[in-house]
Enzyme design. Sequence first.
Site, PDB file in Angstrom:
ATOM      1  N   GLY A 130     -13.343  10.473  38.289  1.00 33.30           N
ATOM      2  CA  GLY A 130     -12.380  10.016  37.296  1.00 33.30           C
ATOM      3  C   GLY A 130     -11.303  11.062  37.183  1.00 33.30           C
ATOM      4  O   GLY A 130     -11.425  12.132  37.750  1.00 33.30           O
ATOM      5  N   CYS A 131     -10.245  10.761  36.459  1.00 32.60           N
ATOM      6  CA  CYS A 131      -9.174  11.734  36.277  1.00 32.60           C
ATOM      7  C   CYS A 131      -9.667  12.834  35.337  1.00 32.60           C
ATOM      8  O   CYS A 131      -9.361  13.996  35.478  1.00 32.60           O
ATOM      9  CB  CYS A 131      -7.971  11.032  35.700  1.00 32.60           C
ATOM     10  SG  CYS A 131      -6.533  12.040  35.520  1.00 32.60           S
ATOM     11  N   GLN A 132     -10.479  12.448  34.364  1.00 33.68           N
ATOM     12  CA  GLN A 132     -10.896  13.359  33.310  1.00 33.68           C
ATOM     13  C   GLN A 132     -12.180  14.106  33.651  1.00 33.68           C
ATOM     14  O   GLN A 132     -12.287  15.296  33.479  1.00 33.68           O
ATOM     15  CB  GLN A 132     -11.134  12.561  32.021  1.00 33.68           C
ATOM     16  CG  GLN A 132      -9.887  11.910  31.484  1.00 33.68           C
ATOM     17  CD  GLN A 132      -8.988  12.896  30.786  1.00 33.68           C
ATOM     18  OE1 GLN A 132      -9.395  13.980  30.419  1.00 33.68           O
ATOM     19  NE2 GLN A 132      -7.730  12.534  30.621  1.00 33.68           N
TER      20      GLN A 132
END
Lengths: 411, 139
Positions: free
Chosen positions: B50-52
Amino acid sequence: MATETEIIDLQKIRSDFPILSREVNGKPLVYFDNGASSQKPQQVIDVISHYYEYEHSNIHRGIHTLSQEATNAYEDARKTLQHFINAKHDHEVIFTAGTTGSINLVASSFGKKYLKEGDEIIISTMEHHSNIVPWQMICEEKGAILKVVPINDDGEFLMEEFNDLLSDKTKLVAVTHVSNTLGTINPVKEIIEKSHANGALVLIDGAQSIPHTKVDVQELDCDFYVFSGHKMCGPTGVGILYGKEDILNNLPPYQGGGDMIKTVTFEKTTYNSLPHKLEAGTPNIAGGIGLAAAAKYMNEIGIDKIEAYEHELLIYATQQIKQIDGVRIIGEAENKASVLSFLVDGTHPSDIGMIVDKLGVAIRTGHHCTEPLMDRFGIPGTARASFAFYNTIEEVDIFITALKRAIKMLL
Amino acid sequence: MKIKEGQNEIIEEFALFDEWMDKYEHIIELGKDLPIIDDKNKVEENLIKGCQSRVWLHAELIDNKIIFSADSDAIITKGIIALVIRVYSNNTPKDIAQSELFFIDKIGLQEHLSPSRSNGLLSMVKQIKMYSIAFQVKA
């Protein structure tokens, strides 16, 4: 520390931004995600509404009154932005969709005409993906090479290493003015001088600098300067590509379509002059007009005052956050804009971000579209608070309290 | 159906919390408590980026039941993952493929499945369904 009112009229300014009085998760909003996008003052919202309510029509070549009025408003906006960055001519100011759009335009048009196999483009380690990927794409297409200037542990651009990378193969240097992740203010004037001495052109990514500092493109002597509207109190979907007249004149068009042509036959098309040559299709008219309103708004407050006040917010927030055990600041350059990136030992940035959000504080977490920079520091991401001139010392205190609570919950 | 019952149990469990703080503290505890993946399965091919935050998901079929294990580098995501695993693990591929995931909405954590979170959770739920379909074909 000087009080806020000594520099700017904070109460008046905050009342200009309707969104600042709303609540989030039952708490007053503390908006510290200005590096991603700033909020909009009523003055900008009104100009956009007024345009759609009373002035809208398609611009250029319209015979009727509305079209002429809309054209005038749009071209006046261009002039406002010309003065905002002190460009020599208004046709050196090209409306784009934003910083990303501007960089892609230059990478594509410049690259197509001037880049050949073995040529080099120099960027820095702290670039946003938008100032990396377009260059990678054109380099791949042309067989050119992308070179990267390293940074030190404080997040500062290494000038000596840059000197070593510059050569007669260097065709263009693309560097950010202010790092969106670290806040580092780069010595762009020196970078530009050195690049020119080597015969290379320079593009400065101004996405993070234009909202916080006075930019004079003639004084900088940069060849291209690019920025977005939405980070400087303007609307989304509009931005600027500034380029020196002779350089822009020599660039081939980026996109083909309406407005960018002089004459079209099936055999041959001749192109319009600047700025229209580089602005195919119906532009974001309301966006351009709204962006000019944002520039006027910021000028009225005074960019110097904005910069001075935001610096105080940064200094105060940095002092406060340093007192919390286990906090590590990422980016400790001597010259910093109002960006505070940090990590807390034993916690993940996204957990911090989620909990402070529940307490009404909006910060950003993740790699901030700077994955190579995260790799340089050997971290997956950071939590980032970024301040604007409408933020307050009290809000910094709320953020610090929220952060302490998050850490307590997580550890 | 076991998957439905498991979700209803979680909804009851979370009904005890009035405050978001308590809810999150519980999720954080779940995240801390569960060593839910074997290190040998914490490999690149099981990684959902994920980006996070990052999520690892491993699945194996034992006696026609899928055993899931997972992990994340973010503790809140990990806590929610613990709940998702509790619901899905040890069920037949067919049951998983036909099931609906409703508890996350009901306990007020739907924001964690929104695309803007980019925390890998949404992709993980999709991946669980993919495994169930793949194992059904295999079985």
